[in-house]
Motif scaffolding. Structure first.
Motif, PDB file in Angstrom:
ATOM      1  N   VAL A  67       0.857  -1.188   0.000  1.00 25.07           N
ATOM      2  CA  VAL A  67       0.000   0.000   0.000  1.00 25.07           C
ATOM      3  C   VAL A  67       0.891   1.235   0.000  1.00 25.07           C
ATOM      4  O   VAL A  67       1.741   1.404   0.887  1.00 25.07           O
ATOM      5  N   ILE A  68       0.709   2.086  -0.982  1.00 26.88           N
ATOM      6  CA  ILE A  68       1.464   3.343  -1.068  1.00 26.88           C
ATOM      7  C   ILE A  68       0.477   4.492  -0.960  1.00 26.88           C
ATOM      8  O   ILE A  68      -0.322   4.724  -1.867  1.00 26.88           O
ATOM      9  N   HIS A  69       0.516   5.184   0.161  1.00 23.46           N
ATOM     10  CA  HIS A  69      -0.359   6.350   0.304  1.00 23.46           C
ATOM     11  C   HIS A  69       0.390   7.604  -0.142  1.00 23.46           C
ATOM     12  O   HIS A  69       1.620   7.664  -0.103  1.00 23.46           O
ATOM     13  N   TYR A  70      -0.352   8.562  -0.588  1.00 20.36           N
ATOM     14  CA  TYR A  70       0.246   9.812  -1.040  1.00 20.36           C
ATOM     15  C   TYR A  70      -0.751  10.944  -0.830  1.00 20.36           C
ATOM     16  O   TYR A  70      -1.961  10.728  -0.694  1.00 20.36           O
ATOM     17  N   ALA A  71      -0.228  12.156  -0.805  1.00 19.83           N
ATOM     18  CA  ALA A  71      -1.057  13.358  -0.727  1.00 19.83           C
ATOM     19  C   ALA A  71      -0.908  14.148  -2.021  1.00 19.83           C
ATOM     20  O   ALA A  71       0.129  14.068  -2.696  1.00 19.83           O
ATOM     21  N   ASP A  72      -1.925  14.904  -2.363  1.00 22.86           N
ATOM     22  CA  ASP A  72      -1.847  15.731  -3.570  1.00 22.86           C
ATOM     23  C   ASP A  72      -0.631  16.650  -3.523  1.00 22.86           C
ATOM     24  O   ASP A  72       0.042  16.856  -4.537  1.00 22.86           O
ATOM     25  N   THR A  73      -0.351  17.212  -2.344  1.00 21.99           N
ATOM     26  CA  THR A  73       0.790  18.129  -2.222  1.00 21.99           C
ATOM     27  C   THR A  73       2.102  17.408  -2.509  1.00 21.99           C
ATOM     28  O   THR A  73       2.979  17.943  -3.196  1.00 21.99           O
ATOM     29  N   GLU A  74       2.256  16.187  -2.013  1.00 17.07           N
ATOM     30  CA  GLU A  74       3.473  15.409  -2.270  1.00 17.07           C
ATOM     31  C   GLU A  74       3.632  15.148  -3.762  1.00 17.07           C
ATOM     32  O   GLU A  74       4.734  15.290  -4.318  1.00 17.07           O
ATOM     33  N   TYR A  75       2.535  14.751  -4.380  1.00 16.02           N
ATOM     34  CA  TYR A  75       2.576  14.397  -5.799  1.00 16.02           C
ATOM     35  C   TYR A  75       2.929  15.612  -6.665  1.00 16.02           C
ATOM     36  O   TYR A  75       3.778  15.525  -7.569  1.00 16.02           O
ATOM     37  N   GLU A  76       2.300  16.742  -6.387  1.00 11.19           N
ATOM     38  CA  GLU A  76       2.593  17.946  -7.165  1.00 11.19           C
ATOM     39  C   GLU A  76       4.024  18.414  -6.929  1.00 11.19           C
ATOM     40  O   GLU A  76       4.719  18.838  -7.865  1.00 11.19           O
ATOM     41  N   GLN A  77       4.485  18.334  -5.683  1.00  4.36           N
ATOM     42  CA  GLN A  77       5.854  18.746  -5.367  1.00  4.36           C
ATOM     43  C   GLN A  77       6.889  17.874  -6.077  1.00  4.36           C
ATOM     44  O   GLN A  77       7.879  18.380  -6.617  1.00  4.36           O
ATOM     45  N   THR A 102       7.210  18.709  -9.697  1.00  2.00           N
ATOM     46  CA  THR A 102       7.909  19.984  -9.880  1.00  2.00           C
ATOM     47  C   THR A 102       9.412  19.809  -9.678  1.00  2.00           C
ATOM     48  O   THR A 102      10.224  20.309 -10.468  1.00  2.00           O
ATOM     49  N   GLN A 103       9.788  19.098  -8.610  1.00  2.00           N
ATOM     50  CA  GLN A 103      11.203  18.877  -8.316  1.00  2.00           C
ATOM     51  C   GLN A 103      11.889  18.044  -9.397  1.00  2.00           C
ATOM     52  O   GLN A 103      13.069  18.237  -9.689  1.00  2.00           O
ATOM     53  N   GLN A 104      11.162  17.155 -10.009  1.00  2.00           N
ATOM     54  CA  GLN A 104      11.726  16.258 -11.012  1.00  2.00           C
ATOM     55  C   GLN A 104      12.206  17.016 -12.243  1.00  2.00           C
ATOM     56  O   GLN A 104      13.221  16.655 -12.845  1.00  2.00           O
ATOM     57  N   GLY A 105      11.500  18.058 -12.611  1.00  2.00           N
ATOM     58  CA  GLY A 105      11.895  18.844 -13.770  1.00  2.00           C
ATOM     59  C   GLY A 105      11.909  18.022 -15.050  1.00  2.00           C
ATOM     60  O   GLY A 105      10.950  17.328 -15.367  1.00  2.00           O
ATOM     61  N   GLU A 106      13.038  18.062 -15.777  1.00  2.00           N
ATOM     62  CA  GLU A 106      13.158  17.363 -17.053  1.00  2.00           C
ATOM     63  C   GLU A 106      13.650  15.932 -16.902  1.00  2.00           C
ATOM     64  O   GLU A 106      13.760  15.206 -17.896  1.00  2.00           O
ATOM     65  N   LYS A 107      13.962  15.521 -15.699  1.00  2.00           N
ATOM     66  CA  LYS A 107      14.459  14.164 -15.483  1.00  2.00           C
ATOM     67  C   LYS A 107      13.319  13.153 -15.598  1.00  2.00           C
ATOM     68  O   LYS A 107      12.156  13.490 -15.394  1.00  2.00           O
ATOM     69  N   THR A 108      13.679  11.923 -15.906  1.00  2.00           N
ATOM     70  CA  THR A 108      12.666  10.871 -15.892  1.00  2.00           C
ATOM     71  C   THR A 108      12.325  10.531 -14.440  1.00  2.00           C
ATOM     72  O   THR A 108      13.068  10.864 -13.513  1.00  2.00           O
ATOM     73  N   VAL A 109      11.211   9.856 -14.256  1.00  2.00           N
ATOM     74  CA  VAL A 109      10.813   9.438 -12.913  1.00  2.00           C
ATOM     75  C   VAL A 109      11.889   8.552 -12.291  1.00  2.00           C
ATOM     76  O   VAL A 109      12.309   8.758 -11.148  1.00  2.00           O
ATOM     77  N   LEU A 110      12.366   7.578 -13.048  1.00  2.00           N
ATOM     78  CA  LEU A 110      13.363   6.643 -12.533  1.00  2.00           C
ATOM     79  C   LEU A 110      14.666   7.349 -12.192  1.00  2.00           C
ATOM     80  O   LEU A 110      15.264   7.099 -11.126  1.00  2.00           O
ATOM     81  N   GLN A 148      18.282   9.107  -7.869  1.00  2.00           N
ATOM     82  CA  GLN A 148      19.203  10.135  -7.374  1.00  2.00           C
ATOM     83  C   GLN A 148      18.818  10.602  -5.987  1.00  2.00           C
ATOM     84  O   GLN A 148      19.661  10.760  -5.096  1.00  2.00           O
ATOM     85  N   GLN A 149      17.522  10.826  -5.768  1.00  2.00           N
ATOM     86  CA  GLN A 149      17.073  11.388  -4.500  1.00  2.00           C
ATOM     87  C   GLN A 149      17.115  10.382  -3.354  1.00  2.00           C
ATOM     88  O   GLN A 149      17.305  10.762  -2.199  1.00  2.00           O
ATOM     89  N   ILE A 150      16.957   9.104  -3.641  1.00  2.00           N
ATOM     90  CA  ILE A 150      16.969   8.091  -2.588  1.00  2.00           C
ATOM     91  C   ILE A 150      18.273   8.144  -1.793  1.00  2.00           C
ATOM     92  O   ILE A 150      18.277   7.960  -0.571  1.00  2.00           O
ATOM     93  N   VAL A 151      19.387   8.404  -2.471  1.00  2.00           N
ATOM     94  CA  VAL A 151      20.689   8.437  -1.795  1.00  2.00           C
ATOM     95  C   VAL A 151      21.198   9.864  -1.594  1.00  2.00           C
ATOM     96  O   VAL A 151      22.363  10.069  -1.282  1.00  2.00           O
ATOM     97  N   SER A 152      20.311  10.841  -1.757  1.00  2.00           N
ATOM     98  CA  SER A 152      20.693  12.239  -1.536  1.00  2.00           C
ATOM     99  C   SER A 152      20.676  12.565  -0.042  1.00  2.00           C
ATOM    100  O   SER A 152      19.654  12.377   0.630  1.00  2.00           O
ATOM    101  N   LEU A 197       7.517  10.997   0.154  1.00  3.49           N
ATOM    102  CA  LEU A 197       7.020  10.145  -0.923  1.00  3.49           C
ATOM    103  C   LEU A 197       8.169   9.394  -1.597  1.00  3.49           C
ATOM    104  O   LEU A 197       8.024   8.223  -1.972  1.00  3.49           O
ATOM    105  N   VAL A 198       9.314  10.038  -1.747  1.00 11.49           N
ATOM    106  CA  VAL A 198      10.481   9.377  -2.336  1.00 11.49           C
ATOM    107  C   VAL A 198      10.832   8.107  -1.563  1.00 11.49           C
ATOM    108  O   VAL A 198      10.995   7.021  -2.136  1.00 11.49           O
ATOM    109  N   TYR A 199      10.935   8.231  -0.236  1.00  8.42           N
ATOM    110  CA  TYR A 199      11.346   7.072   0.558  1.00  8.42           C
ATOM    111  C   TYR A 199      10.221   6.061   0.728  1.00  8.42           C
ATOM    112  O   TYR A 199      10.476   4.859   0.885  1.00  8.42           O
ATOM    113  N   ARG A 200       8.995   6.505   0.670  1.00  8.70           N
ATOM    114  CA  ARG A 200       7.871   5.580   0.695  1.00  8.70           C
ATOM    115  C   ARG A 200       7.913   4.679  -0.546  1.00  8.70           C
ATOM    116  O   ARG A 200       7.732   3.467  -0.458  1.00  8.70           O
ATOM    117  N   LEU A 201       8.182   5.285  -1.693  1.00 10.61           N
ATOM    118  CA  LEU A 201       8.289   4.509  -2.925  1.00 10.61           C
ATOM    119  C   LEU A 201       9.491   3.567  -2.880  1.00 10.61           C
ATOM    120  O   LEU A 201       9.405   2.405  -3.295  1.00 10.61           O
TER     121      LEU A 201
END
Length: 228
Positions: free
Chosen positions: A106-116, A119-127, A132-136, A155-159
């Motif tokens: 079960v992966i819960h999320y909030a609209d704010t997390e998803y929109e953020q 936005t942070q991802q920019g031109e990068k792919t999801v993967l 990159q962020q998991i080990v940041s 949300l990054v660490y939940r995923l």
């Protein structure tokens, strides 16, 4: 959010099939073993009653006997505030520990997390962005200091903790990278669900500096009582 997960799976190399409300993904590992992941989005966890129908639909889509023992189910659910998240915790555990048909995440999320996160991802792919962020260190520091907040770092660490196939680039055997390497091994081998919430609770009183000073063995020793 379902489209975000769809992009993540396909960018990793999964083959995708779509049937009504089900996204079914297939991946062939190096051993030629096939693994299957179904993804659904529910309004509430009482929809667990639908799991038999979901399983039957997946079998019809693939029609391979190996799917019976190699199928996992990702359940996305929107929880937009801490009160709803806290209220849903026991139900999440109950669903994930349900032994029938699938391994469930079960992966819960909030609209704010998803929109953020978009936005942070920019031109990068999801993967690319997630790996990159998991080990940041900066991402983890924010998550540690504000783990109860509905922010993209959570949300990054939940995923990362719910999707054990995600690649984690380990650059050192100490600190943050080693922590997540060990956690991923535990999640993959023992199917430890809700580990993100339990990890946060265990280390809530420690500062970032105190966490950095602990070895991976020290951290795992703290986790062992939770795992048992």
């Amino acid at each position: 959010m379902k489209e975000y997960i769809y992009d993540l799976f396909t960018q990793f190399g999964f083959q995708a099939l779509r049937y009504e409300a089900i996204d079914l993904f297939t991946f062939t590992e190096e051993s030629d073993k096939k693994v299957y992941w179904a993804v659904v989005e529910w309004e509430n966890l009482e929809q667990i009653a639908e799991q038999s129908a979901i399983f039957s639909s997946c079998r019809e889509l693939v029609n391979q006997p190996e799917i019976d023992k190699n199928l996992s189910l990702v359940i996305l659910i929107k929880l937009n505030d801490i009160e709803r998240i806290n209220a849903a915790k026991s139900a999440i555990i109950k669903v994930e520990e349900n032994p029938y048909y699938f391994k469930k995440y079960v992966i819960h999320y909030a609209d704010t997390e998803y929109e953020q996160i978009k936005t942070q991802q920019g031109e990068k792919t999801v993967l690319e962005f997630l790996t990159q962020q998991i080990v940041s260190a900066d991402c983890f520091k924010t998550y540690k200091n504000e783990y109860r907040a509905t922010i993209w770092q959570s949300l990054v660490y939940r995923l990362a903790l719910k999707l054990p196939f995600l690649p984690i680039t380990i650059k050192t055997n100490k600190g943050l990278a080693s922590l997540f390497e060990d956690n991923q091994l535990k999640v993959a081998s023992k199917n430890l669900k809700m580990l993100d919430d339990r990890l946060s609770g265990e280390f809530a009183e420690l500062s970032s500096k105190q966490i950095e000073e602990q070895s991976a063995d020290d951290i795992l020793n703290k986790l062992i009582p939770i795992i048992k």
